[in-house]
Enzyme design. Structure first.
Site, PDB file in Angstrom:
ATOM      1  N   ARG A  65       0.827  -1.219   0.000  1.00  0.00           N
ATOM      2  CA  ARG A  65       0.000   0.000   0.000  1.00  0.00           C
ATOM      3  C   ARG A  65       0.851   1.255   0.000  1.00  0.00           C
ATOM      4  NH1 ARG A  65      -3.076  -3.850   3.006  1.00  0.00           N
ATOM      5  NH2 ARG A  65      -1.755  -3.379   4.778  1.00  0.00           N
ATOM      6  N   GLU A 102       4.754 -10.389  13.631  1.00  0.00           N
ATOM      7  CA  GLU A 102       4.075 -10.968  14.789  1.00  0.00           C
ATOM      8  C   GLU A 102       4.502 -12.430  14.985  1.00  0.00           C
ATOM      9  OE1 GLU A 102      -0.037 -10.181  14.505  1.00  0.00           O
ATOM     10  OE2 GLU A 102      -0.435 -10.895  16.550  1.00  0.00           O
TER      11      GLU A 102
HETATM   12  P1  AMP Z   1       4.071  -2.662  11.954  1.00  0.00           P
HETATM   13  O1  AMP Z   1       5.368  -3.162  11.379  1.00  0.00           O
HETATM   14  O2  AMP Z   1       3.609  -3.417  13.159  1.00  0.00           O
HETATM   15  O3  AMP Z   1       4.105  -1.157  12.186  1.00  0.00           O
HETATM   16  O4  AMP Z   1       2.944  -2.945  10.865  1.00  0.00           O
HETATM   17  C1  AMP Z   1       2.782  -2.112   9.793  1.00  0.00           C
HETATM   18  C2  AMP Z   1       2.420  -2.833   8.517  1.00  0.00           C
HETATM   19  O5  AMP Z   1       1.416  -3.813   8.741  1.00  0.00           O
HETATM   20  C3  AMP Z   1       1.864  -1.843   7.525  1.00  0.00           C
HETATM   21  O6  AMP Z   1       2.392  -2.140   6.236  1.00  0.00           O
HETATM   22  C4  AMP Z   1       0.361  -2.027   7.597  1.00  0.00           C
HETATM   23  O7  AMP Z   1      -0.208  -1.937   6.330  1.00  0.00           O
HETATM   24  C5  AMP Z   1       0.147  -3.413   8.212  1.00  0.00           C
HETATM   25  N1  AMP Z   1      -0.802  -3.395   9.360  1.00  0.00           N
HETATM   26  C6  AMP Z   1      -0.494  -3.656  10.668  1.00  0.00           C
HETATM   27  N2  AMP Z   1      -1.597  -3.592  11.453  1.00  0.00           N
HETATM   28  C7  AMP Z   1      -2.615  -3.257  10.648  1.00  0.00           C
HETATM   29  C8  AMP Z   1      -4.029  -3.013  10.874  1.00  0.00           C
HETATM   30  N3  AMP Z   1      -4.600  -3.096  12.091  1.00  0.00           N
HETATM   31  N4  AMP Z   1      -4.789  -2.668   9.805  1.00  0.00           N
HETATM   32  C9  AMP Z   1      -4.230  -2.575   8.561  1.00  0.00           C
HETATM   33  N5  AMP Z   1      -2.934  -2.800   8.290  1.00  0.00           N
HETATM   34  C10 AMP Z   1      -2.116  -3.146   9.311  1.00  0.00           C
END
Ligand code: AMP
Length: 182
Positions: A65, A102
């Site tokens: 995205r 995760e």
């Molecule tokens: P992080 O590395 O935990 O900051 O996760 C960010 C990435 O995971 C981004 O590319 C987001 O598009 C996706 N992502 C994580 N959590 C969500 C959520 N609740 N809704 C949509 N996309 C998420």
């Protein structure tokens, strides 16, 4: 339009899907924002507003995205665009970094010659949660000599601490709307 009105408009253009991709997650789906011409334009304008008139060399978008938003942002600030991709997708010589998800590890990469030392770079993704993805992207870009001007996202999930993680590595963060929880 006030900042609050713009935020309200952006929030109402984002769709929330419960228990996707796994139970307990509220997935913030920005495809509905992208499909709304006014919201899409407002989001891109608001993301780049601090850099109006200043020089940005490259916008780096995080797959997938971040490509859609990053392309529009790069056009707006008249910069180049650098894709940061999942491993194995880029055809030329790459540099790679591992980061934790995760469950387990993943790797992302960019072309070795995509950044010149000293380039002023803005990192773009749709959403910051734990910040692990954006942190890895910033480290990869810095390892090639990039000056990270900022990392920008439409959505912040502040309870997950991503903004703090990036700020601790001296990356300024700009987000447009917040949602509580996961
Ligand atoms: P992080 O590395 O935990 O900051 O996760 C960010 C990435 O995971 C981004 O590319 C987001 O598009 C996706 N992502 C994580 N959590 C969500 C959520 N609740 N809704 C949509 N996309 C998420």
């Amino acid at each position: 339009m006030t900042e609050q009105t713009i935020q309200d408009e952006l929030i109402s253009s984002i769709r929330t899907i419960k228990d996707y991709p796994s139970e307990g997650i509220l997935f913030r789906d920005i495809t509905t924002l992208l499909g709304d011409a006014r919201a899409f334009r407002r989001a891109v304008d608001a993301l780049v507003q601090p850099w109006a008139g200043s020089k940005v060399d490259q916008v780096a978008g995080i797959e997938a995205r971040g490509f859609i938003l990053g392309g529009a942002v790069a056009h707006q600030v008249s910069s180049g665009f650098v894709p940061i991709r999942k491993k194995g997708k880029l055809p030329h010589e790459t540099v790679r970094i591992a980061y934790s998800l995760e469950y387990g590890l993943d790797e992302m990469e960019m072309h070795k010659d995509a950044i010149r030392p000293g380039d002023r770079v803005i990192v773009v993704d749709d959403l910051i949660a734990t910040g692990g993805t954006a942190e890895a992207a910033c480290k990869l870009l810095r390892s090639m000599g990039a000056n990270i001007e900022a990392a920008v996202f439409i959505v912040d999930l502040p309870d997950l601490g991503g903004r703090k993680k990036l700020e601790a590595m001296n990356v300024p963060v700009r987000t447009l709307v917040e949602f509580p929880g996961h």
